[in-house]
Design an enzyme around this catalytic site. Sequence first.
Site, PDB file in Angstrom:
ATOM      1  N   VAL A 227      -8.671 -73.510 -47.645  1.00 50.42           N
ATOM      2  CA  VAL A 227      -9.495 -74.712 -47.753  1.00 50.42           C
ATOM      3  C   VAL A 227      -8.935 -75.675 -46.713  1.00 50.42           C
ATOM      4  O   VAL A 227      -7.720 -75.872 -46.641  1.00 50.42           O
ATOM      5  CB  VAL A 227      -9.441 -75.355 -49.152  1.00 50.42           C
ATOM      6  CG1 VAL A 227     -10.346 -76.581 -49.207  1.00 50.42           C
ATOM      7  CG2 VAL A 227      -9.830 -74.355 -50.236  1.00 50.42           C
ATOM      8  N   HIS A 336     -20.407 -62.633 -47.767  1.00 45.85           N
ATOM      9  CA  HIS A 336     -20.313 -61.265 -47.253  1.00 45.85           C
ATOM     10  C   HIS A 336     -19.688 -60.426 -48.372  1.00 45.85           C
ATOM     11  O   HIS A 336     -19.616 -60.882 -49.507  1.00 45.85           O
ATOM     12  CB  HIS A 336     -19.489 -61.200 -45.955  1.00 45.85           C
ATOM     13  CG  HIS A 336     -18.214 -61.973 -45.992  1.00 45.85           C
ATOM     14  ND1 HIS A 336     -18.113 -63.274 -45.552  1.00 45.85           N
ATOM     15  CD2 HIS A 336     -16.970 -61.656 -46.434  1.00 45.85           C
ATOM     16  CE1 HIS A 336     -16.872 -63.712 -45.690  1.00 45.85           C
ATOM     17  NE2 HIS A 336     -16.161 -62.740 -46.237  1.00 45.85           N
ATOM     18  N   MET A 372      -7.045 -70.828 -37.237  1.00 45.03           N
ATOM     19  CA  MET A 372      -6.536 -72.180 -37.485  1.00 45.03           C
ATOM     20  C   MET A 372      -6.568 -73.063 -36.246  1.00 45.03           C
ATOM     21  O   MET A 372      -6.639 -74.280 -36.349  1.00 45.03           O
ATOM     22  CB  MET A 372      -5.111 -72.109 -38.032  1.00 45.03           C
ATOM     23  CG  MET A 372      -5.030 -71.769 -39.499  1.00 45.03           C
ATOM     24  SD  MET A 372      -3.330 -71.808 -40.070  1.00 45.03           S
ATOM     25  CE  MET A 372      -2.916 -70.081 -40.013  1.00 45.03           C
ATOM     26  N   HIS A 393     -18.447 -62.004 -39.373  1.00 50.52           N
ATOM     27  CA  HIS A 393     -18.049 -62.961 -40.415  1.00 50.52           C
ATOM     28  C   HIS A 393     -16.859 -63.797 -39.988  1.00 50.52           C
ATOM     29  O   HIS A 393     -16.362 -64.623 -40.748  1.00 50.52           O
ATOM     30  CB  HIS A 393     -17.767 -62.244 -41.737  1.00 50.52           C
ATOM     31  CG  HIS A 393     -16.383 -61.664 -41.874  1.00 50.52           C
ATOM     32  ND1 HIS A 393     -15.786 -60.892 -40.913  1.00 50.52           N
ATOM     33  CD2 HIS A 393     -15.493 -61.739 -42.900  1.00 50.52           C
ATOM     34  CE1 HIS A 393     -14.580 -60.528 -41.330  1.00 50.52           C
ATOM     35  NE2 HIS A 393     -14.378 -61.026 -42.525  1.00 50.52           N
ATOM     36  N   ALA A 395     -13.638 -64.107 -36.487  1.00 47.63           N
ATOM     37  CA  ALA A 395     -13.139 -63.592 -35.213  1.00 47.63           C
ATOM     38  C   ALA A 395     -12.693 -62.140 -35.345  1.00 47.63           C
ATOM     39  O   ALA A 395     -12.812 -61.357 -34.407  1.00 47.63           O
ATOM     40  CB  ALA A 395     -11.981 -64.457 -34.723  1.00 47.63           C
TER      41      ALA A 395
END
Length: 466
Positions: A227, A336, A372, A393, A395
């Site tokens: 998150v 997914h 990130m 969905h 990298a």
Amino acid sequence: MASQLRGNDLRQLGFPEGRAIGLALAQLQRKEHKRLPQTEQLALLKTILTNPTDYLTDLAWSHTAAALLPAPSRHVALVPRKEYATFGAEHIEQGAIHQMETAMKLPVTVAGALMPDAHHGYGLPIGGVLATDNAVIPYAVGVDIGCRMALSVFDLPAKYLGQRTQELRNLLLANTRFGGGRGWDRGQRLGHDVLERDEFATVPFLKNKHATAVEQIGTSGSGNHFVEFGLVEITDPTNDLGLPLGQYVGVLSHSGSRGLGASVANHYTGLARDVCKLPAEAQYLAWLGLDTEAGQEYWAAMTLAGDYASACHEQIHRRLAKALGEKPLAKVENHHNFAWKETLADGREVITHRKGATPAGAGVLGIIPGSMTAPGFIVRGRGVPASLASASHGAGRLLSRTRAKAELGEAEVRRHLADYGVELIGGGLDEAPMAYKDIHTVMASQRELVDVLGSFTPKIVRMDGA
């Protein structure tokens, strides 16, 4: 250099006469094994011989292991491989391609596609899309059923992220929970309609899963689940979100159905393997017919797990919006690790499995994260038939978790995060930005599949770990 083992050495070890000996000797000629001392080679072969099922998903030894196992008594033969589309093939590891080739040989397979972030997984590769005829494959759905992305966009200026870093960090710590078995204390839990669903009583396997679902709702798992607060930039005036061009503060989450989904996946995979005896290299692609009781049970349990995953995200975003004292201007969510009943362009009705692949039907919105230190993208699907209306969905992994832990250092990763101005709470070396492919390369490989409406750049990230 180690002396070369011969067939008689393997026979003395206990290898049966047949293909397994030739396959093992060929594998020992690869450079990563050839340099091993002979005693270590023999010890490795003995381990494979003793426990061949442990090596069925090992890229190096899966074929040797399969040759050591007896043929199943109710054998389901593979068929000639059907054609499928691959996007960004030059960036996809051979292990994932091999798994997709195997999936395209199933007699129930109708069509398939491989996304540019694909990498090796159990059964169907992560990034694989598979359409089947009236059959559902639990491991082509995946273990974390209904895993998804969810984005909330708030009417807060970009500078808020830099000015309130410590405050936002504390909000994440107070309003999220991460990790296997973790849940909210009784007085902190939020209710949800999904917890009242009949499936908890009508599907036998789910009858003892309700208490855990109540405890874990609104929490996140480990691994690549997160998150984070970050910068949303809307770049397409026709963005379907009702947002003017510009920058906003966003909350992006990634997690799934927690222990509920994992238990469903493993239980019904076991059932599928019992009734669908495939060759060893395809055993994790065992399916359940949707005209069977087990298939209907799995479908109901999978649907519940997907809705439960959505409820988890809804609570995460509700808690953070309340803590911020803001209502979101817009929200985007996609999932997914799921199977859909769909109709192909040629009119055939199929079950479409998207394991680590984003639904990208015409006009369908979604989020494709980077890492990130790399942006994710808000996208609108174009419904391309060759991709089975799908896109990547994320990298996708460049380094396996094992390699990332072995090759990357804590100080190196921290310096990298600091260079990009990213604050990380928790996380591990296996989730370092350098463990992932270049998201820009991945997006370039799927320009025909989605339109980019905007981006999300992480700034304050919360993951499992101290």
